[in-house]
Design a protein around this motif. Structure first.
Motif: not given
Length: 451
Positions: A202-226
């Protein structure tokens, strides 16, 4: 200067052990107008202690038509504490003011702040976060998604929401102590990840920085399919900073399919950017076959999907300001889940109005043996079929919905007005800006009086 807890404190978070839910987390995905409308009324009916509603705007016509105001009054009569936070209020006809005031008097808090979050908290252990404006959405065809989470982990998530609201109240009242406490909380600027089962987060995002981190570290860095990104609104500079040539090249090399959904006109406030935005998207599509995009006239969801992760919230990834000190910065809140718990909701999305325009891929979690799949080509310039416009009810015709917006996030001075979902335009057909909020509201009221 206001004291730190002057009228802004959340309800007490103390609980008897017997009242704490036995499950760590349970999830529900709301994907339609009716899902959200029913869920709000159910939450008000079932609440025993408190209900907090965070909505960008409050529209009396919606509250009266759907019986939300009566449900609030009834809940308060049972001793339920009601907290409502908003940023915009419309003009209200005098004949409806009494019913309006009856509802406000039942609220423990009915307060304005720099709020863009769309949250609903019931009794501290059920928290719903997404893109649906609980107290103002009237377009039944608008695409909105929310995640409703309950259980022990939802308690901490709800506390994160409250702390975010309190921070923006402290900004409003220039409370340096409260502002400092929030800014020194490192967790506020991280993704707040909780692992509740092996491989489930579970990830909680309450600042612009947190949203950017999710996008970079959990989405773009880890995605393997879609990867799927929904950003109804786009600013050209944010688009180029996020979907960079180098980033899309890296995703292409990994054969990660990336699809963007946005509005048919994603930059009404800066119309001169529309052509460059779609030119850039077309160029990226031409260079990278795994990248595509689609437009829709009624998309409002801010969904992000990356393999087995789904995120829902209020943050427009490709347009929102990311500087807390920026005058256009608002409170934003999103929540994400990863693992098997997310699988049915990702399937929901793929079967919905948006996802069905993307060729299907096999689910990650399936009891069936994996089989080869045929990769369908997605035409990135495909336009989704616009939904028919919603029919305005008699209540909407008699009561205008007027919303005032600052032009700061679009590098425009002044304020613009939206009347029943349509922006007030100048003689050249562009969105009109006025020096003050009051002037923008008066202009909208004058336009309405001439209808």
């Amino acid at each position: 200067m206001q004291e730190e807890d002057d009228g802004n404190s959340p309800p007490s978070f103390k609980r008897k052990r017997a009242d704490i839910p036995s499950s760590q987390i349970e999830a529900e995905h709301l994907t339609s107008y009716q899902d959200h409308a029913d869920f709000l009324l159910r939450s008000l009916r079932e609440a025993t202690e408190s209900v907090m509603i965070s909505s960008y705007s409050v529209t009396p016509a919606k509250l009266f038509r759907e019986g939300i105001d009566r449900a609030i009054v009834e809940a308060a009569s049972r001793g339920v504490q009601i907290y409502i936070y908003y940023q915009n209020l419309p003009w209200l006809p005098p004949e409806e003011d009494r019913r309006w005031q009856d509802m406000i008097r039942c609220c423990e808090r009915f307060e304005e702040n720099d709020n863009h979050a769309k949250c609903l908290i019931q009794d501290k252990f059920r928290v719903t976060i997404g893109s649906y404006n609980w107290l103002s959405e009237t377009n039944e065809h608008s695409i909105n998604h929310s995640l409703a989470l309950s259980g022990r982990l939802a308690f901490g998530l709800g506390n994160d929401v409250w702390q975010g609201i309190k921070f923006y109240q402290n900004l409003k009242y220039e409370n340096s102590r409260g502002i400092g406490n929030f800014l020194h909380d490192a967790d506020a600027f991280s993704t707040g990840a909780y692992q509740f089962k092996l491989g489930e987060f579970l990830y909680t995002l309450r600042t612009p920085d947190a949203h950017q981190l999710l996008l970079e570290e959990e989405v773009f860095a880890k995605a393997r399919r879609e990867i799927v990104i929904c950003s109804p609104f786009i600013r050209l500079d944010k688009l180029k900073q996020t979907l960079t040539d180098a980033r899309l090249r890296g995703l292409e090399a990994r054969e990660v399919r990336t699809h963007l959904f946005t509005l048919t006109s994603p930059c009404d406030h800066t119309p001169m950017e529309r052509t460059p935005i779609f030119r850039y998207l077309d160029e990226m599509k031409r260079k990278y076959p795994h990248f595509s995009y689609s437009t829709h006239s009624d998309i409002h969801a801010k969904t992000i999907i990356a393999d087995d992760l789904i995120c829902e919230g209020s943050f427009n990834l490709l347009s929102a300001v990311r500087d807390l000190a920026h005058e256009a910065n608002n409170f934003e809140m999103s929540v994400a889940i990863r693992g098997k718990i997310a699988a049915p909701f990702i399937s929901d999305f793929m079967r919905g109005d948006l996802g069905r325009n993307i060729s299907p891929i096999p689910p990650i979690y399936s009891s069936a043996s994996s089989s080869s799949r045929e990769e369908a080509s997605v035409q990135s310039s495909q336009r989704l079929v616009p939904q028919p416009p919603s029919v305005m009810s008699s209540a909407q015709r008699s009561t205008p919905c007027i919303q005032i917006f600052s032009g700061a996030s679009y590098n425009r001075q002044g304020f613009c007005a939206r009347l029943n979902g349509e922006y007030i335009e100048d003689s050249r057909g562009n969105i009109a800006y006025f020096p003050t909020r009051q002037q923008a509201r008066l202009e909208a009221e004058e336009v309405w009086s001439m209808k």
